[in-house]
Design an enzyme around this catalytic site. Structure first.
Site, PDB file in Angstrom:
ATOM      1  N   SER A 283       0.891  -1.144  -0.094  1.00 52.05           N
ATOM      2  CA  SER A 283       0.095  -0.216   0.082  1.00 52.05           C
ATOM      3  C   SER A 283       0.866   1.334   0.024  1.00 52.05           C
ATOM      4  O   SER A 283       0.617   2.153  -0.677  1.00 52.05           O
ATOM      5  CB  SER A 283      -1.048   0.063   1.223  1.00 52.05           C
ATOM      6  OG  SER A 283      -1.861  -1.040   1.293  1.00 52.05           O
TER       7      SER A 283
ATOM      8  N   HIS B  96       0.643   4.330   4.361  1.00 49.81           N
ATOM      9  CA  HIS B  96       0.109   5.294   3.376  1.00 49.81           C
ATOM     10  C   HIS B  96       0.684   6.499   3.167  1.00 49.81           C
ATOM     11  O   HIS B  96       1.030   6.923   2.043  1.00 49.81           O
ATOM     12  CB  HIS B  96      -1.385   5.163   3.608  1.00 49.81           C
ATOM     13  CG  HIS B  96      -2.105   3.786   3.539  1.00 49.81           C
ATOM     14  ND1 HIS B  96      -3.383   3.407   3.852  1.00 49.81           N
ATOM     15  CD2 HIS B  96      -1.614   2.583   3.301  1.00 49.81           C
ATOM     16  CE1 HIS B  96      -3.745   2.371   3.712  1.00 49.81           C
ATOM     17  NE2 HIS B  96      -2.667   1.744   3.337  1.00 49.81           N
TER      18      HIS B  96
END
Length: 329
Positions: A184, A236
């Site tokens: 991610s 992230h």
């Protein structure tokens, strides 16, 4: 003698309302001067991630290591040693946390005190479960292939790998009691790159405001999902910031006059490949990127906890509610 800036100004006209437009659809004519690559690296990354997940499940061997059935029976037992952990233990249809930790998951204690810095890289190739893998690979295909076709495998590959590394560094600074895995951070790096690429190449795009609004909404929504429990939003954020800065460094497009300099009239001279603001943004981004990695790595390997220096930052990763407790996620 006409300068490159004069050339670009001459390629513009005004409509009846006084709105400035490019003649002959400048964005499409610019696009025709650019090289378009065949995407092969992103598909290779997808294959590698899938292969690594198969290895994870092979090593996990749920039927052998779950004989006590404390959390229930293995899922999809017809798969044999590739069957998934009980859903109570892993609702994403994947391996146990012990298996992930053994194969290279992000774990602060082992990175700092176990001299296993390689986990900052390997964690990006592991996935917690089949759902996690499919979601990330679909996103990688949708985002990565277009970027690779426009900018080539080398630049996109560097952005993907460095963004994943940046996400791991920030995650390890703030999440020190749990493990973390997944691509991610690298994916958010590609999103950040798309945003900075739009900004640094602002003048060549049509409908730029709509494109900017769409990108910002996508980024905000995805980061908002990250405040739910069991999601590593620091990875992230770290990946996004790394990719955002790398976009200014690696993805500025040359000015139109530079690309067409061999076909221009003799009185036209284009002195520089890029515009001044592109150079400024690129140098500023490079300085911030080097400073960020230097400070982050120094803090990490000195055993610093990011929350000691930013008490409110924990809410970027999880916001406690009546439905869940963040300390247990």
């Amino acid at each position: 003698m006409m300068s490159g800036d004069d050339l670009e100004r001459r390629r513009r006209s005004k409509d009846g309302n006084g709105t400035e437009n490019y003649n002959n659809n400048s964005s499409s004519s610019y696009s025709r001067t650019q090289t378009h690559w065949t995407s092969w690296l992103i598909p290779v990354f997808v294959v590698i991630n899938i292969a690594v997940f198969v290895v994870i499940m092979y090593v996990n061997n749920c039927p052998k290591h779950n004989r006590l059935r404390i959390d229930g029976k293995c899922v999809a037992r017809f798969l044999g040693r590739f069957s998934f952990q009980p859903l109570k233990e892993n609702p994403l249809f994947g391996a146990s946390s012990n298996t992930l930790e053994k194969l290279g998951a992000l774990q602060w204690r082992k990175i700092v005190h176990g001299n296993q810095a390689w986990r900052l890289v390997t964690a990006n190739w592991l996935h917690a479960g089949l759902i996690h893998l499919v979601a990330n690979m679909l996103s990688l295909v949708l985002i990565g292939i277009r970027l690779e076709q426009q900018f080539g495998f080398l630049r996109v590959g560097v952005i993907y790998l460095l963004s994943g590394f940046g996400g791991s560094v920030l995650s390890a600074l703030f999440i020190q009691r749990n493990i973390s895995v997944g691509a991610s951070g690298a994916l958010f790096g590609l999103l950040g790159t798309m945003l900075s690429e739009l900004i640094t190449n602002w003048t060549i795009y049509s409908n730029k405001a709509a494109a900017l609004f769409t990108l910002v909404v996508i980024v905000v929504v995805n980061l908002a999902v990250g405040i739910l429990p069991f999601v590593d939003n620091f990875a992230h954020i770290g990946g996004f910031l790394t990719g955002f800065l790398l976009g200014f460094i690696l993805l500025p497009r040359p000015r139109f006059g530079w690309l067409e300099r061999h076909n221009l009239p003799a009185d036209v001279r284009v002195k520089s490949k890029y515009k001044v603001y592109q150079y400024v943004l690129g140098l500023l981004a490079l300085a911030l990127l080097v400073a960020g990695f230097t400070v982050g790595l120094l803090m990490l390997f000195h055993g610093e906890h990011g929350s000691k220096h930013c008490h409110w930052c924990r809410y970027l990763n999880c916001i406690p509610t009546a439905k869940w407790e963040c300390d247990k996620s």
